[in-house]
Every structure is written in C-alpha cells, then in structure tokens.
Write a protein that holds these residues in place. Structure first.
Motif, PDB file in Angstrom:
ATOM      1  N   GLU A  30      -6.190  -0.410  13.849  1.00  0.00           N
ATOM      2  CA  GLU A  30      -5.559   0.387  12.789  1.00  0.00           C
ATOM      3  C   GLU A  30      -5.918  -0.159  11.410  1.00  0.00           C
ATOM      4  O   GLU A  30      -6.263   0.606  10.497  1.00  0.00           O
ATOM      5  CB  GLU A  30      -4.040   0.386  12.963  1.00  0.00           C
ATOM      6  CG  GLU A  30      -3.303   1.127  11.857  1.00  0.00           C
ATOM      7  CD  GLU A  30      -1.793   0.958  11.918  1.00  0.00           C
ATOM      8  OE1 GLU A  30      -1.116   1.353  10.952  1.00  0.00           O
ATOM      9  OE2 GLU A  30      -1.289   0.404  12.921  1.00  0.00           O
ATOM     10  N   LEU A  31      -5.858  -1.468  11.258  1.00  0.00           N
ATOM     11  CA  LEU A  31      -6.154  -2.087   9.961  1.00  0.00           C
ATOM     12  C   LEU A  31      -7.626  -1.912   9.598  1.00  0.00           C
ATOM     13  O   LEU A  31      -7.954  -1.584   8.446  1.00  0.00           O
ATOM     14  CB  LEU A  31      -5.787  -3.569   9.998  1.00  0.00           C
ATOM     15  CG  LEU A  31      -4.285  -3.883  10.042  1.00  0.00           C
ATOM     16  CD1 LEU A  31      -4.052  -5.346  10.380  1.00  0.00           C
ATOM     17  CD2 LEU A  31      -3.621  -3.522   8.712  1.00  0.00           C
ATOM     18  N   ARG A  34      -8.214   1.664   8.508  1.00  0.00           N
ATOM     19  CA  ARG A  34      -7.730   1.945   7.150  1.00  0.00           C
ATOM     20  C   ARG A  34      -8.664   1.359   6.094  1.00  0.00           C
ATOM     21  O   ARG A  34      -8.939   1.985   5.072  1.00  0.00           O
ATOM     22  CB  ARG A  34      -6.312   1.395   6.971  1.00  0.00           C
ATOM     23  CG  ARG A  34      -5.248   2.166   7.747  1.00  0.00           C
ATOM     24  CD  ARG A  34      -3.873   1.551   7.587  1.00  0.00           C
ATOM     25  NE  ARG A  34      -3.401   1.620   6.221  1.00  0.00           N
ATOM     26  CZ  ARG A  34      -2.250   1.076   5.807  1.00  0.00           C
ATOM     27  NH1 ARG A  34      -1.482   0.431   6.674  1.00  0.00           N
ATOM     28  NH2 ARG A  34      -1.879   1.176   4.558  1.00  0.00           N
ATOM     29  N   GLU A  37     -11.840   3.499   5.707  1.00  0.00           N
ATOM     30  CA  GLU A  37     -11.707   4.875   5.236  1.00  0.00           C
ATOM     31  C   GLU A  37     -12.452   5.065   3.917  1.00  0.00           C
ATOM     32  O   GLU A  37     -12.476   4.169   3.070  1.00  0.00           O
ATOM     33  CB  GLU A  37     -10.231   5.238   5.036  1.00  0.00           C
ATOM     34  CG  GLU A  37      -9.477   5.446   6.336  1.00  0.00           C
ATOM     35  CD  GLU A  37      -8.000   5.747   6.096  1.00  0.00           C
ATOM     36  OE1 GLU A  37      -7.588   5.731   4.916  1.00  0.00           O
ATOM     37  OE2 GLU A  37      -7.277   5.964   7.079  1.00  0.00           O
ATOM     38  N   MET A  41      -9.697   2.642  -2.993  1.00  0.00           N
ATOM     39  CA  MET A  41      -8.481   1.962  -2.567  1.00  0.00           C
ATOM     40  C   MET A  41      -8.154   0.901  -3.601  1.00  0.00           C
ATOM     41  O   MET A  41      -9.035   0.179  -4.066  1.00  0.00           O
ATOM     42  CB  MET A  41      -8.663   1.319  -1.190  1.00  0.00           C
ATOM     43  CG  MET A  41      -7.416   0.557  -0.708  1.00  0.00           C
ATOM     44  SD  MET A  41      -7.646  -0.265   0.901  1.00  0.00           S
ATOM     45  CE  MET A  41      -7.670   1.148   1.997  1.00  0.00           C
ATOM     46  N   GLU A  45      -4.083  -3.398  -2.655  1.00  0.00           N
ATOM     47  CA  GLU A  45      -3.842  -2.875  -1.317  1.00  0.00           C
ATOM     48  C   GLU A  45      -4.930  -3.345  -0.349  1.00  0.00           C
ATOM     49  O   GLU A  45      -4.648  -3.719   0.790  1.00  0.00           O
ATOM     50  CB  GLU A  45      -3.808  -1.343  -1.349  1.00  0.00           C
ATOM     51  CG  GLU A  45      -3.674  -0.664   0.013  1.00  0.00           C
ATOM     52  CD  GLU A  45      -2.324  -0.893   0.677  1.00  0.00           C
ATOM     53  OE1 GLU A  45      -2.140  -0.410   1.799  1.00  0.00           O
ATOM     54  OE2 GLU A  45      -1.459  -1.558   0.079  1.00  0.00           O
ATOM     55  N   ARG A  46      -6.181  -3.341  -0.811  1.00  0.00           N
ATOM     56  CA  ARG A  46      -7.278  -3.815   0.039  1.00  0.00           C
ATOM     57  C   ARG A  46      -7.083  -5.293   0.401  1.00  0.00           C
ATOM     58  O   ARG A  46      -7.285  -5.694   1.542  1.00  0.00           O
ATOM     59  CB  ARG A  46      -8.619  -3.616  -0.666  1.00  0.00           C
ATOM     60  CG  ARG A  46      -9.837  -3.813   0.249  1.00  0.00           C
ATOM     61  CD  ARG A  46     -11.128  -3.625  -0.520  1.00  0.00           C
ATOM     62  NE  ARG A  46     -11.284  -2.282  -1.038  1.00  0.00           N
ATOM     63  CZ  ARG A  46     -11.782  -1.267  -0.325  1.00  0.00           C
ATOM     64  NH1 ARG A  46     -12.140  -1.464   0.921  1.00  0.00           N
ATOM     65  NH2 ARG A  46     -11.901  -0.076  -0.868  1.00  0.00           N
ATOM     66  N   LEU A  49      -4.222  -5.559   3.010  1.00  0.00           N
ATOM     67  CA  LEU A  49      -4.641  -5.153   4.349  1.00  0.00           C
ATOM     68  C   LEU A  49      -5.598  -6.182   4.957  1.00  0.00           C
ATOM     69  O   LEU A  49      -5.510  -6.489   6.146  1.00  0.00           O
ATOM     70  CB  LEU A  49      -5.307  -3.776   4.307  1.00  0.00           C
ATOM     71  CG  LEU A  49      -4.399  -2.600   3.958  1.00  0.00           C
ATOM     72  CD1 LEU A  49      -5.210  -1.310   3.869  1.00  0.00           C
ATOM     73  CD2 LEU A  49      -3.287  -2.447   4.996  1.00  0.00           C
TER      74      LEU A  49
END
Length: 268
Positions: A30-31, A34, A37, A41, A45-46, A49
């Motif tokens: 999932e990470l 994301r 994607e 970003m 946030e990057r 994550l």
C-alpha cells in the motif's frame, strides 16, 4: 496488475501462505503504491510515507534474517508481493490524466513524469540520509531506508513500463498476477515485453528470471548508496542518478515497443 478501476483478485505471483502476501507486506504494498502514484505529492507527505515504509521494511528484514532468508531473496519476494498491486491506467485514463495527449507525446509525458518521480525519491532519501548523519544513532535504520527507496523506484519504473505498453498498443495477456510477472521480468531486463515470446508471460518466475530480478534490485539498491553523501550532496546525487536511469529505461522500452506495435496483436 491492479487497474485504475479494478482490483485483481489474484495474489502476488509466487507467494505462499505465511509468505510476502501477509499483512505486513500488504502494508508495504500500500505504501509503495501510494509513493508510486503519478502527480505532485507534498514533500512532507512523501517523507512521512517513506518513513513509514522504512519502518515496515526494517521489521520485515529482521524477520527474514531470523528465518535465514538472504537480503537479495527477501527483497525480491517483497517486490513480487508489491507488483500485482501497482495501479496501472488504461489508455483512455492515461490520455485523460495527461491533458488529452496521445501516441508519442503521451509516451514523452509518461517518461518525464516517471523520471521526475524517481528523482524526487532519490532527493528525499538523500535529505533524510543527511539528517541521519547529524544523528548517528538513526544510522541504524539506513539499510531499511535504502530498501524503501529501491522498492519505490522499482515500482515507478514497472508502472512506467506497463503504461508504455498501453500507449503503444502492445498487449500483454494473462491475469493480473501473470501481467505483473511479465512487467517485473521486463524491468529486470530493462526491456519491453516481446508478445511473440510465450515465456515472457508466465504465472511464476523461473530460476534465471528470479536471479535477474534479485540482481536488478541489488544494483538499484547499490545506486542509492550515493544518498549517504555528506550534507545534501547525497540528495543531489541520488535524484540525478535515479532520473538518468529512468530516462534510459524509457528510451530502451519505447524502442522495443515501436518494433512490436507493428505486429497484428500490437495494433492500437
């Protein structure tokens, strides 16, 4: 692989119960998804994550080491668990997301976007590494950070390969898991998928293909050692090397796909 609007029901190729498809690896997938994607970003946030991914991988690496699994094999297993969950857009969605571009112009934009994304991963990783040099105890997390960067860059590049196949109309048949294996194998070879080679689409990797994948991942991981330069030199080097490698990959794959698109099965 996972399409933009459809979740494949197939599990990761080559995974088994108790293996890399378990809950921790689902979190990793999932990470990575994301971080891979497209689009802008926020840097904070990057970093957040990437930090979560590093922590998850550090835990996984400890368990793998405890079970006697080598680093290269473990890294390949994790990436094979991630690959079927990488979201791949179809041609119509790609064109919509890239302002109506088609054909070569769309491929150009995909390549630019992917190179920019891998550059950002290298730059963020280098900045984190620079901060860790100021706090020596945190260097204990460095190997997991390198693995995190490696997996994200690999995912971005596999996504690029898969979407370039959409742009050039070269169809790769099979289930989501089979297509994932085909694109991962293509990434290992740094080439496009040859639709006339039956062995290029299979449900599981053979010994030679697994070795090629491990070698490619370890070479990519080795490239990220540059992020551990002093101050922010690592960020600059990591970003530049990632961008150059992704650009080179895009050129090679596009050359392959231009040849394959003339085949009946590859017409758009």
């Amino acid at each position: 692989m996972t399409s933009e609007n459809e979740q494949t029901g197939a599990g990761p190729a080559g995974s088994t119960a108790g293996g890399p498809a378990d809950a921790p690896e689902r979190e990793v997938a999932e990470l990575v998804g994301r971080l891979a994607e497209p689009g802008e970003m926020d840097g904070a946030e990057r970093r957040r994550l990437l930090g979560r991914l590093t922590a998850a991988l550090a835990d996984g690496a400890k368990k793998a080491k405890a079970s006697g699994v080598g680093r290269g094999r473990w890294l390949a297993d994790v990436f094979l668990a991630v690959a079927p969950r990488i979201p791949i857009r179809d041609l119509a969605t790609l064109s919509e997301h890239h302002h109506g571009l088609v054909a070569e112009e769309l491929a150009d934009d995909l390549a630019r976007t992917a190179a920019k994304a891998t550059m950002a991963v290298g730059a963020i990783g280098g900045a984190l590494a620079a901060a860790e040099f100021a706090a020596p105890p945190l260097l204990l997390s460095a190997p997991a950070q390198l693995v995190a960067e490696t997996l994200v860059v690999a995912a971005i590049e596999v996504k690029l390969i898969a979407e370039l196949h959409e742009v050039y109309g070269v169809q790769v048949p099979g289930t989501g898991a089979q297509r994932a294996v085909a694109f991962v194998t293509a990434w290992s070879k740094q080439r496009g998928v040859d639709p006339l080679t039956p062995a290029s689409v299979t449900i599981a990797l053979g010994t030679a293909a697994k070795t090629a994948l491990r070698n490619r991942l370890m070479r990519t991981l080795g490239r990220h050692l540059t992020t551990f330069g002093p101050f922010l030199t690592g960020a600059v080097a990591g970003g530049a090397l990632n961008r150059a490698a992704t650009r080179k990959l895009a050129v090679t794959v596009r050359d392959d796909l231009r040849r394959h698109r003339a085949l009946p099965s590859g017409k758009s």
